[in-house]
Every structure is written in C-alpha cells, then in structure tokens.
Design a protein around this motif. Structure first.
Motif, short mmCIF file in Angstrom:
data_model
loop_
_atom_site.label_atom_id
_atom_site.label_comp_id
_atom_site.label_asym_id
_atom_site.label_seq_id
_atom_site.Cartn_x
_atom_site.Cartn_y
_atom_site.Cartn_z
N TRP A 163 42.73 36.77 32.64
CA TRP A 163 41.54 36.64 31.80
C TRP A 163 40.41 37.51 32.33
O TRP A 163 39.74 38.22 31.57
CB TRP A 163 41.11 35.18 31.73
N LEU A 164 40.19 37.47 33.65
CA LEU A 164 39.15 38.31 34.25
C LEU A 164 39.47 39.79 34.10
O LEU A 164 38.60 40.61 33.82
CB LEU A 164 38.99 37.96 35.74
N CYS A 165 40.73 40.12 34.27
CA CYS A 165 41.17 41.52 34.24
C CYS A 165 40.94 42.15 32.88
O CYS A 165 40.60 43.33 32.78
CB CYS A 165 42.64 41.61 34.64
N ASN A 166 41.12 41.40 31.83
CA ASN A 166 41.08 41.95 30.47
C ASN A 166 39.76 41.71 29.75
O ASN A 166 39.71 41.80 28.52
CB ASN A 166 42.23 41.35 29.65
N ARG A 167 38.69 41.43 30.50
CA ARG A 167 37.40 41.21 29.87
C ARG A 167 36.67 42.51 29.53
O ARG A 167 35.62 42.50 28.90
CB ARG A 167 36.50 40.36 30.77
N GLY A 216 30.32 44.87 36.99
CA GLY A 216 30.56 43.57 36.38
C GLY A 216 31.76 42.87 36.98
O GLY A 216 31.74 41.66 37.23
N LEU A 217 32.82 43.64 37.23
CA LEU A 217 34.02 43.06 37.85
C LEU A 217 33.74 42.64 39.28
O LEU A 217 34.23 41.61 39.76
CB LEU A 217 35.15 44.07 37.79
N PHE A 218 32.95 43.44 39.98
CA PHE A 218 32.57 43.13 41.37
C PHE A 218 31.87 41.78 41.43
O PHE A 218 32.22 40.91 42.25
CB PHE A 218 31.66 44.25 41.89
N TRP A 219 30.90 41.57 40.57
CA TRP A 219 30.14 40.32 40.59
C TRP A 219 30.96 39.15 40.05
O TRP A 219 30.90 38.04 40.61
CB TRP A 219 28.85 40.47 39.80
N SER A 220 31.72 39.36 39.01
CA SER A 220 32.50 38.26 38.45
C SER A 220 33.58 37.81 39.43
O SER A 220 33.84 36.61 39.59
CB SER A 220 33.13 38.66 37.12
N SER A 221 34.21 38.76 40.14
CA SER A 221 35.24 38.38 41.12
C SER A 221 34.61 37.68 42.32
O SER A 221 35.17 36.69 42.83
CB SER A 221 36.02 39.62 41.57
N GLY A 222 33.45 38.14 42.76
CA GLY A 222 32.79 37.49 43.89
C GLY A 222 32.33 36.09 43.56
O GLY A 222 32.55 35.15 44.33
N ILE A 223 31.70 35.93 42.39
CA ILE A 223 31.22 34.60 41.99
C ILE A 223 32.39 33.65 41.76
O ILE A 223 32.35 32.47 42.14
CB ILE A 223 30.35 34.71 40.73
N ALA A 253 40.79 33.83 48.16
CA ALA A 253 40.72 35.26 48.45
C ALA A 253 41.98 35.98 48.00
O ALA A 253 41.92 37.09 47.45
CB ALA A 253 40.48 35.48 49.95
N LEU A 254 43.14 35.39 48.23
CA LEU A 254 44.39 36.02 47.81
C LEU A 254 44.49 36.10 46.29
O LEU A 254 44.95 37.11 45.74
CB LEU A 254 45.58 35.23 48.37
N LEU A 255 44.04 35.06 45.61
CA LEU A 255 44.10 35.03 44.16
C LEU A 255 43.23 36.13 43.55
O LEU A 255 43.71 36.95 42.76
CB LEU A 255 43.65 33.66 43.65
N VAL A 256 41.96 36.16 43.89
CA VAL A 256 41.04 37.13 43.29
C VAL A 256 41.24 38.52 43.90
O VAL A 256 41.07 39.53 43.22
CB VAL A 256 39.58 36.66 43.45
N GLY A 257 41.63 38.57 45.17
CA GLY A 257 41.91 39.87 45.78
C GLY A 257 43.04 40.61 45.09
O GLY A 257 43.02 41.84 44.96
N ALA A 258 44.04 39.87 44.62
CA ALA A 258 45.14 40.50 43.88
C ALA A 258 44.62 41.15 42.60
O ALA A 258 45.12 42.21 42.17
CB ALA A 258 46.20 39.46 43.55
N LEU A 259 43.63 40.55 41.98
CA LEU A 259 43.01 41.14 40.79
C LEU A 259 42.34 42.47 41.13
O LEU A 259 42.51 43.46 40.41
CB LEU A 259 41.98 40.16 40.22
N PRO A 287 36.83 50.45 34.49
CA PRO A 287 38.26 50.67 34.71
C PRO A 287 39.08 50.29 33.49
O PRO A 287 38.65 49.52 32.63
CB PRO A 287 38.58 49.76 35.89
N ASP A 288 40.28 50.87 33.40
CA ASP A 288 41.22 50.47 32.35
C ASP A 288 41.98 49.23 32.81
O ASP A 288 42.51 49.20 33.92
CB ASP A 288 42.22 51.60 32.06
N PRO A 289 42.07 48.19 31.97
CA PRO A 289 42.79 46.98 32.38
C PRO A 289 44.29 47.24 32.54
O PRO A 289 44.88 47.97 31.76
CB PRO A 289 42.51 46.00 31.24
N HIS A 290 44.88 46.62 33.58
CA HIS A 290 46.31 46.78 33.84
C HIS A 290 47.04 45.44 33.86
O HIS A 290 48.18 45.36 34.30
CB HIS A 290 46.52 47.46 35.21
#
Length: 483
Positions: A132-136, A142-149, A164-170, A254-257
C-alpha cells in the motif's frame, strides 16, 4: 569498519575493567571473596569474550546465542565449584534458580509477542501494508517521511527489529539503484524504530525487561502507562535527524515496483486479539497485581481458539496464489494449509530467546560473584544516576543493548521513576548513534547490499548524537515530576 568496531569495544571494556580494579580495594570487604579469586576473573573474561563474539556476528556468522550460552555454563560451573569449596552451595543454588525464574517469565512473555507477530505475517498484514505504501505514488521525500512515521508508530507494538525489517524492505524495493535514497531511507528507518520502541513496553526487548521487573521506586511503581511519558522525548529523537536528512534527499518521484496484495481471512481479527492480549496483560499487572506474563499467556489462548475456528472453516478457494518465499519454507505456512497457531510458535526466533537466556544467566552469575556491585558503586553511587544512565545509553551504541540493560536491572540501583525511564530511553535510542548499536541497524546493513553501511551511518552520527542529548534534556524537563 572492523578496526573501528574493535577499537571502540576494546576501549570500553578496558575502561570498565580498569575502573573496577581501581575501586575493588574499597568495596571488596563488602563482597564475596570470589571477586578477587582467579575463578571470578575467569568468569568475567568468559563473559567479555562472549560479548565480543556476539558483536562480531555480522562477520563470523556465528549465532549470537551460542557464545553467551556457553559463557553462562562456564560462569555457573565456576560458581558451583567455588561454592563447594566454601560451603555455600545452598546460596548458589538459590541464586541460579532466581535467575532462571526471571528468565522464564521474560521468555514466555516474548514468546507470546513473537507468536502474534508471526501470525500477522502469515496473514499477510505486513506485506499488504508495504504494498500500500509502495503504490501511493509518493515522491522521495514523501516516501521518506511516510516510511519513517510508519516505523515509529509500528515499533511500539511490533518491536523495533520487526518494524525496521518490514519498512526497510520497502525502501530497498522502491528504487534499488538509488544509493543515496536507500542509505538515507534505511538510516531513517533505524532511528525511527529505535525511538518508537523506547516509549512502549512492547517496543523493544529491553523495555519488556524493565516492565516485567515491576520496579518499585521512591515515588511510585513503574507501571505500563509510565513508559508513555517518553513519547515526546522519543519523537524528538526521531524528528531531529529526519529533518536534517530531509535536505539531503533526492528530488523527484520513484516508479513503484510492488505488486498489490491483500490480507488473508482473519487478519483484522488477529490484530484485535493482539490488542486484547496486551490489555489482558495490563489488567493482570495493574489491577490484579499478578505477573504480566499470566495475562499474555491467557491472550495466547485467544489466538489458539481463533486459529481453531480458521482451521474448521478453511476453504482452499479463499486463499489465492502463493509466493515463492512461502512455497520454499520448510514449515508449511502457505495458505494451502489451514492456519495453525503452533506453526506460528515453531517459527519464533529461538536464537533471540536463547541469547536472552545466556545473558540472563551470565549477568546473574556476575551479580552473584559481586562484580555488578562494584560497577553499581562506581556508576550510580559516585557518578550519580543521571550521568550513569546517559553513559549506559552511549555504551549501548557499541555493545548489545540487552546485556547492557540486563546488567542495570541486576544491579537494581535505587532510582526514581524518572531515572528508570531515562535508562530506558538512553538504552533504547543510544543504539542509533552507530549502525552497530542496534539489531535493526545490523539487519538493514546486511539486507542493503552495501548501499547502507557503517560509514554512511557514521556521517550522520553528530546529528544523531545531538538528537540523543536533546531527547534526554526534554525528558529531564518535561518529566521533572517523576524524578
């Protein structure tokens, strides 16, 4: 990198050893004579060597549980032998049984938490959130802040390593060739995970350890809700480095993957059961004045009954197509099979649980010998609790935070609630100062394929250290009533 780590660890250990030797003459008369016996020195050396091997796990690939378990056996064998020669076997047996009891409570509590986390992973809760985060369609910033929060808000419930492992993989799959974004994104996730885990009893193993001890201070009990006094200091610890790194982020989008995914049946209800389990543990501790682990194990039964319901109502057509990771697993976690709570238990990280056993028994043994009394006299009596707790936090940037906190708990110095919370905050966030200071940092370094490294983290250490000091000052000011 290896030279830097080795130098830091040796400096810290030498300083600690030399301080202990300098003070031994003043406090030896108050301690068992084993502190000045060759067997005591050998026990201390065995523990120091075990911690060094744990710290170099990244290079040796030796599981961290192995050296501390054998160190625990050596330490208590030496204690047993010395007790036989001095006629104090009853005291030694009572002490080791007490250490085992404390570990058993903590192990069962962590076991329930890990089982729920594995169950949520099997129901694809985390994969769905990541997709969900990846395809927003967010920009790099924006991704930097959304992943950190997201990491900061997940850590209080999932523990800092899992978050950290969950969001770091994103971060790693969004733009695999953008080295600058991956480096800053992973660093942000590590800081957010450690900061978020510091203000909740379930945010880190060290905070679980502190809560499980049911610490009684001069101005009240350190209960479940006391930890949330650290929310603002923890938030500052996360925001200051994030604002500084914001200016260094690449521009653009970035382009979503990430392929879209969905949660499996029952995922939302398991989330609700996990919340109910935490509430049950708080009720047992705060209202009934019984160990929180009884409430956690009661909460595990909620998952067991719901797992029975999922098993009885399982339909293959509801589960969808499995990914390669699930099909390759030696344990049948794919949705071709019904949900089984005991499979979730089998997937718990036993290396971590055995590592905590080794630490608990080793530190308990050193405490019985008398070395922790020496350290407590130096740090908490002479330096003062505030200075000692700040120093303990900085030590956790070099050493493992679990043995660091367990040593403090074994010393059990007389401190106010504010000082105990300061110790929790400093140990929890101090690991962010260096990449090797927390399991989250080491794990993401291993996954990033050289894009997030010790030295890329080190460039931001002054800012992180400033945030560490700012968070402590905020706690001292904001929670002055607790001191």
């Amino acid at each position: 990198m290896q030279i830097t780590r080795t130098t830091l660890k040796l400096i810290f250990l030498l300083l600690l050893f030399n301080s202990g030797v300098a003070m031994a003459a003043d406090v030896d008369r108050l301690l068992p004579t084993m502190t000045a016996h060759w067997s005591g020195y050998f026990a201390l050396a065995a523990f120091a060597l075990a911690i060094l091997l744990v710290s170099f796990e990244e290079y040796t690939h030796l599981r961290k549980s192995k050296p501390v378990i054998i160190a625990a056996g050596i330490i208590w064998a030496l204690i047993g032998w010395y007790a036989m020669t001095t006629g104090t076997t009853d005291q030694a047996e009572q002490s080791v049984r007490q250490s085992l009891l404390q570990y058993a409570e903590l192990m069962l509590l962590i076991l329930v938490v890990m089982t729920y986390i594995n169950a949520l992973g099997e129901r694809r809760v985390f994969k769905t959130l990541r997709a969900w985060l990846c395809n927003r369609g967010l920009s790099y910033r924006g991704l930097f802040w959304s992943s950190g929060i997201t990491t900061f808000l997940l850590s209080p419930f999932l523990d800092n390593l899992a978050s950290a492992l969950l969001v770091g993989a994103l971060i790693l799959v969004i733009e695999p060739d953008n080295r600058r974004f991956i480096s800053l994104g992973c660093l942000n996730v590590v800081i957010a995970a450690n900061a978020g885990g510091a203000f909740s009893p379930f945010g880190d193993i060290t905070t679980l350890m502190v809560w499980q001890q049911n610490i009684q201070s001069s101005n009240g009990t350190l209960d479940f809700w006391s930890f949330f006094n650290l929310f603002i200091p923890s938030l500052i610890n996360f925001l200051i480095p994030a604002c500084a790194m914001h200016l260094a982020l690449p521009k653009g989008r970035p382009d979503p993957h990430c392929a879209p995914t969905r949660m499996l049946r029952g995922a939302r209800r398991i989330i609700l059961l996990f919340i109910c389990t935490i509430a049950t543990a708080v009720f047992f501790r705060g209202v009934l004045h019984l160990p929180a682990v009884i409430g956690m194990l009661t909460g595990l039964s909620y998952l067991q009954f719901f797992g029975f319901y999922l098993k009885k109502t399982h339909r293959l057509r509801e589960e969808g197509v499995e990914d390669a990771e699930q099909l390759a697993s030696p344990i049948p976690i794919d949705s071709r099979n019904p949900f089984d709570v005991f499979v979730r238990v089998a997937r718990v990280e036993w290396d971590t649980l055995l590592f905590i056993y080794g630490v608990a028994l080793s530190v308990g043994g050193l405490g019985y010998i008398g070395y922790l009394a020496i350290a407590s006299d130096i740090m908490y009596s002479q330096w003062g609790p505030t200075s000692a707790n700040i120093a303990v936090g900085l030590a956790s940037a070099v050493l493992e935070n679990i043995p660091t906190m367990y040593s403090v708990l074994t010393m059990m110095p007389e401190m106010s609630r504010g000082e105990w919370l300061l110790a929790t905050l400093s140990v929890g966030t101090g690991g962010s100062v260096l990449a090797i200071g927390s399991a989250a940092g080491v794990a993401l370094m291993g996954q990033s394929n050289g894009k997030y490294t010790f030295f890329s983290h080190l460039r931001w250490t002054p800012v992180i250290l400033f945030a560490y000091v700012a968070s402590i000052l905020t706690h001292l000011w904001l929670n002055a009533r607790l001191f």
